[in-house]
Structures are given as C-alpha cells and as structure tokens.
Design a protein around this motif. Sequence first.
Motif, PDB file in Angstrom:
ATOM      1  N   GLU A 138      -1.108  -4.493  -2.165  1.00 55.44           N
ATOM      2  CA  GLU A 138      -0.260  -3.308  -2.262  1.00 55.44           C
ATOM      3  C   GLU A 138       0.754  -3.469  -1.134  1.00 55.44           C
ATOM      4  N   SER A 139       2.029  -3.340  -1.449  1.00 59.08           N
ATOM      5  CA  SER A 139       3.040  -3.526  -0.419  1.00 59.08           C
ATOM      6  C   SER A 139       4.279  -2.706  -0.733  1.00 59.08           C
ATOM      7  N   GLU A 140       4.889  -2.220   0.325  1.00 59.55           N
ATOM      8  CA  GLU A 140       6.144  -1.501   0.185  1.00 59.55           C
ATOM      9  C   GLU A 140       7.121  -2.080   1.195  1.00 59.55           C
ATOM     10  N   LEU A 141       8.274  -2.451   0.718  1.00 57.84           N
ATOM     11  CA  LEU A 141       9.297  -3.066   1.544  1.00 57.84           C
ATOM     12  C   LEU A 141       9.630  -2.168   2.738  1.00 57.84           C
ATOM     13  N   GLY A 142       9.564  -2.759   3.930  1.00 54.67           N
ATOM     14  CA  GLY A 142       9.878  -2.027   5.147  1.00 54.67           C
ATOM     15  C   GLY A 142       8.750  -1.164   5.680  1.00 54.67           C
ATOM     16  N   LYS A 143       7.646  -1.072   4.940  1.00 48.57           N
ATOM     17  CA  LYS A 143       6.536  -0.211   5.372  1.00 48.57           C
ATOM     18  C   LYS A 143       5.233  -0.966   5.593  1.00 48.57           C
ATOM     19  N   GLY A 144       5.122  -2.166   5.030  1.00 52.03           N
ATOM     20  CA  GLY A 144       3.923  -2.952   5.266  1.00 52.03           C
ATOM     21  C   GLY A 144       3.178  -3.344   4.011  1.00 52.03           C
ATOM     22  N   SER A 145       2.057  -4.011   4.230  1.00 56.01           N
ATOM     23  CA  SER A 145       1.247  -4.550   3.135  1.00 56.01           C
ATOM     24  C   SER A 145      -0.226  -4.305   3.388  1.00 56.01           C
ATOM     25  N   ARG A 146      -0.980  -4.233   2.295  1.00 54.03           N
ATOM     26  CA  ARG A 146      -2.435  -4.167   2.372  1.00 54.03           C
ATOM     27  C   ARG A 146      -2.993  -5.172   1.370  1.00 54.03           C
ATOM     28  N   PHE A 147      -3.757  -6.136   1.894  1.00 51.03           N
ATOM     29  CA  PHE A 147      -4.476  -7.079   1.059  1.00 51.03           C
ATOM     30  C   PHE A 147      -5.927  -6.622   1.045  1.00 51.03           C
ATOM     31  N   THR A 148      -6.493  -6.485  -0.151  1.00 55.51           N
ATOM     32  CA  THR A 148      -7.895  -6.078  -0.271  1.00 55.51           C
ATOM     33  C   THR A 148      -8.669  -7.166  -0.997  1.00 55.51           C
ATOM     34  N   VAL A 149      -9.662  -7.691  -0.300  1.00 55.60           N
ATOM     35  CA  VAL A 149     -10.576  -8.693  -0.839  1.00 55.60           C
ATOM     36  C   VAL A 149     -11.794  -7.933  -1.381  1.00 55.60           C
ATOM     37  N   ILE A 150     -12.115  -8.179  -2.639  1.00 51.55           N
ATOM     38  CA  ILE A 150     -13.255  -7.506  -3.276  1.00 51.55           C
ATOM     39  C   ILE A 150     -14.297  -8.574  -3.590  1.00 51.55           C
ATOM     40  N   LEU A 151     -15.460  -8.447  -2.946  1.00 47.95           N
ATOM     41  CA  LEU A 151     -16.532  -9.439  -3.101  1.00 47.95           C
ATOM     42  C   LEU A 151     -17.804  -8.755  -3.584  1.00 47.95           C
ATOM     43  N   PRO A 152     -18.630  -9.484  -4.337  1.00 54.90           N
ATOM     44  CA  PRO A 152     -19.929  -8.931  -4.712  1.00 54.90           C
ATOM     45  C   PRO A 152     -20.778  -8.738  -3.455  1.00 54.90           C
ATOM     46  N   GLU A 153     -21.572  -7.661  -3.463  1.00 50.11           N
ATOM     47  CA  GLU A 153     -22.429  -7.364  -2.308  1.00 50.11           C
ATOM     48  C   GLU A 153     -23.515  -8.391  -2.134  1.00 50.11           C
TER      49      GLU A 153
END
Length: 153
Positions: A138-153
């Motif tokens: 998820e990213s917005e220009l000029g505001k930053g990014s969020r990378f989310t890694v989803i792994l099995p427990e």
Amino acid sequence: SLQKTTFSLFDLIRELEELLKKKLSDKNLQMKILIDKTITLHADKIKIRQVLINLLDNAVKFTKEQGIITVSATKDNGKILISVQDNGIGIPYVEQSRIFERFYQVDKARTGEVEGTGLGLSIVKHIVEDHGGNIKLESELGKGSRFTVILPE
C-alpha cells in the motif's frame, strides 16, 4: 530448500534494528517496533531475515530525514502479518503493480540518487511465496509505503 526453525520475531527485528543503527542515525530516522514479544515464526530464519533486511533497508533509503519507520506484527486467522511502514516518498500508483518484478526500478528521476539492482523486492516475493505466504503493498505518493508480509502461523 527451507531450513525451518521456530524463532522470536521481536528478537529478529531488534537484531536488524541494531544492524541498521548507523543508517537510521545518519538520517535521524526513528524506528518503532510494535510486535508482541510472544509472536514466533516457524520459518527459515535466514531467509526471513533477508526479507526483512530488504524491506527495512528500502524504508531507510526512501524515507526523508527525521522520518519514522514502523515495524509491526499481528496474528490473524492462522496467519502472521508483518508490516514495514515508512513515511517516505511513496511509490506512484502506476508503478505499484510492477514493483515485485525482477530488475524493475521506479523512475530514477523520482528516487534521486538512490539506486539498486531491481532484484530486492523480487527476491522478497519469492522467499515469502516459498514459505506459503504473500506480500502486499500500500503506498501513496509523498506519504509513504507499507509492505505487509503474510505468512502461515
């Protein structure tokens, strides 16, 4: 092949924070860790370390002086979600769908002097998928990014 062990996610992130201490300090960046100390992963620690180093290093590179990088993790429905979020330059929407492709780089004119091979996020995606997980951006220009890694427990 994966060499899976069970390890503390919090301890791994603290180790990486120490590794990145100078880079964080040089840009006067703050790193917040919002991870319950009881969260463990059953995964290939060396490869997950590589994933997190890449995501954290990118966050440092693309966050301006005095920015904030937040690493968080939660458990949800048998999955562990690990997020690396920054308040950096962000990624243009038109480029987001290609960011995990091999050798793909965001327009160098936008990123300034920051250069790389364009392999890091491709490798991250493959390691995460090898573990039966996925990664989202998820990213917005000029505001930053969020990378989310989803792994099995």
